[in-house]
Scaffold this active site. Structure first.
Site, short mmCIF file in Angstrom:
data_model
loop_
_atom_site.label_atom_id
_atom_site.label_comp_id
_atom_site.label_asym_id
_atom_site.label_seq_id
_atom_site.Cartn_x
_atom_site.Cartn_y
_atom_site.Cartn_z
N SER A 185 0.79 -1.23 0.00
CA SER A 185 0.00 0.00 0.00
C SER A 185 0.82 1.28 0.00
O SER A 185 0.36 2.30 -0.50
CB SER A 185 -0.94 0.01 1.21
OG SER A 185 -0.21 -0.10 2.42
N ASP A 210 -3.23 -10.32 1.17
CA ASP A 210 -4.09 -9.14 1.25
C ASP A 210 -4.02 -8.48 -0.13
O ASP A 210 -3.01 -7.89 -0.49
CB ASP A 210 -3.56 -8.21 2.35
CG ASP A 210 -4.33 -6.91 2.45
OD1 ASP A 210 -5.01 -6.54 1.47
OD2 ASP A 210 -4.24 -6.25 3.50
N HIS A 213 -5.00 -3.79 -2.80
CA HIS A 213 -4.53 -2.87 -3.84
C HIS A 213 -4.21 -3.57 -5.15
O HIS A 213 -3.72 -2.94 -6.08
CB HIS A 213 -3.29 -2.11 -3.32
CG HIS A 213 -3.56 -1.33 -2.09
ND1 HIS A 213 -4.11 -0.06 -2.10
CD2 HIS A 213 -3.39 -1.64 -0.78
CE1 HIS A 213 -4.26 0.37 -0.86
NE2 HIS A 213 -3.84 -0.57 -0.04
N LYS A 240 -11.98 0.16 -2.60
CA LYS A 240 -10.94 0.78 -3.43
C LYS A 240 -11.35 0.62 -4.89
O LYS A 240 -12.23 1.32 -5.36
CB LYS A 240 -9.58 0.16 -3.09
CG LYS A 240 -9.17 0.44 -1.64
CD LYS A 240 -7.85 -0.17 -1.27
CE LYS A 240 -7.43 0.22 0.14
NZ LYS A 240 -8.31 -0.31 1.19
#
Length: 386
Positions: A185, A210, A213, A240
């Site tokens: 990130s 994860d 992004h 996002k």
């Protein structure tokens, strides 16, 4: 007087140029943001694909509200699990080729829940050094043994796992989990997903990513890291690239059943809005179909790299996130303010979010930006960073 630390600690933040304050956004639409009655070109948005305010998603939200209501009115284990949630989970499973999917209220709660679930006392968790705070908090609050390997250092990860297996050679139930972000990130660089998957398979470990992004941005259909390798457990946020709210975890049936029965974050949280779930279905449909959005991000990212002066310390990558490292907190805040005076909205990222003396501007390029926006940004950055 009691609780002096509340004011003392905040005052220390101010003195160290690390004080944080909220800004009320009046309007936000694609390229622009309006704050305190002034319009800025926005380079701090996580709406990577430019889907916020998309008319079809807005329409799906309205239809979902009419059909299912704006509120789930309960946790998923009481009466909160609606057809809208089930349909969205099925779509995500098809998208990422996973047997099961569970929806969570946020990425932070999903990461914390999964680290605690996988962090059994018999488990070993191996986290990339730059893993998100939610992963670190969840891992350290679990009962597992936790090791952190240097950022993207595959060789050190391999040594840690091998050393651990040598120390416990006769343990046939050695539970090991490799944890990383798909795209990090703050630096915007990508994990070596293929090698992480290879190591996980070699050592019979689980790979947890994860993909907050990565989802939407990476892959022909925006599958994120799942387009690069077979990932055992994928977490991704909806707020996002997907442009709604909440998060999901895609995994196998055994882990999903365990979470439904033992994850306090899942059991005791009200389910996400069914109207939002219905809107998310439409968003994912658009993401898979409109590859041009990903292509545009790549083109504009390349342009930024070409236009910035060579004296600018840019962390180059193939994601939407581009970090311009400045150094100390005061200088970074000063550059940030100079850019705002020129109508560019960027956020100064400072410790403890990033290491000491690596404060930076976190530039996010979205499919809503145009060539002129990138040219103007590069020109202004070249001017204010001497």
């Amino acid at each position: 007087m009691a609780f002096n630390y509340l004011t003392d600690d905040v005052e220390q933040q101010k003195q160290r140029a690390r004080y944080r304050a909220r800004q009320c956004v009046i309007e936000q639409s694609g390229r622009y943001v309006k704050i305190n009655d002034k319009n800025y070109v926005n380079f701090s948005s996580n709406d990577y694909l430019g889907l916020n305010h998309h008319p079809e998603i807005n329409q799906a939200l309205a239809i979902g509200a009419d059909k299912f209501g704006t509120c789930a009115s309960g946790s998923s284990l009481i009466t909160g699990y609606s057809y809208a949630h089930q349909a969205l989970e099925h779509d995500i499973c098809d998208w990422l080729n996973k047997p099961k999917c569970l929806l969570f209220a946020s990425g932070f709660s999903a990461n914390t829940a999964l680290m605690q679930a996988l962090g059994h006392k018999s488990s070993h968790l191996y986290l990339d050094k730059l893993s998100h705070a939610s992963l670190i908090d969840g891992a350290l609050s679990s009962e597992a043994k936790v090791k952190r390997f240097l950022h993207n250092d595959i060789e050190q990860l391999q040594r840690l796992i091998s050393k651990n297996q040598q120390a416990e050679p006769h343990d046939d139930e050695l539970n090991q989990v490799i944890v990383s972000e798909g795209v990090f990130s703050m630096d915007g660089d990508q994990a070596d997903v293929a090698n992480l998957a290879k190591i996980a398979k070699q050592h019979q470990a689980l790979l947890y990513l994860d993909d907050a992004h990565s989802i939407g941005v990476i892959g022909k259909k925006g599958q994120g890291s799942s387009s690069l390798a077979d990932i055992d457990v994928v977490m991704a946020t909806l707020g996002k690239s997907i442009a709604t709210s909440g998060a999901f975890v895609a995994c196998d049936k055994n882990l999903a059943d365990y979470l439904i029965n033992f994850s306090r974050h899942y059991i005791y949280s009200t389910a996400i809005s069914p109207a939002l779930a219905w809107a998310t279905k439409k968003s994912i449909e658009i993401i898979q179909a409109e590859h041009w959005r990903r292509e545009k991000i790549n083109e504009l990212s390349k342009l930024l790299t070409e236009k910035l002066s060579q004296k600018i310390q840019l962390i180059e990558n193939s994601s939407s996130i581009h970090a311009i490292v400045i150094g100390d907190e005061t200088s970074t805040l000063d550059v940030c303010q100079q850019l705002r005076n020129k109508g560019i909205w960027l956020t100064a990222i400072r410790p403890p979010t990033v290491p000491f003396n690596s404060s930076r501007l976190r530039v996010t390029i979205t499919a809503s930006h145009e060539v002129n926006d990138i040219n103007y940004l590069a020109s202004c950055v070249n001017e204010v960073i001497q």
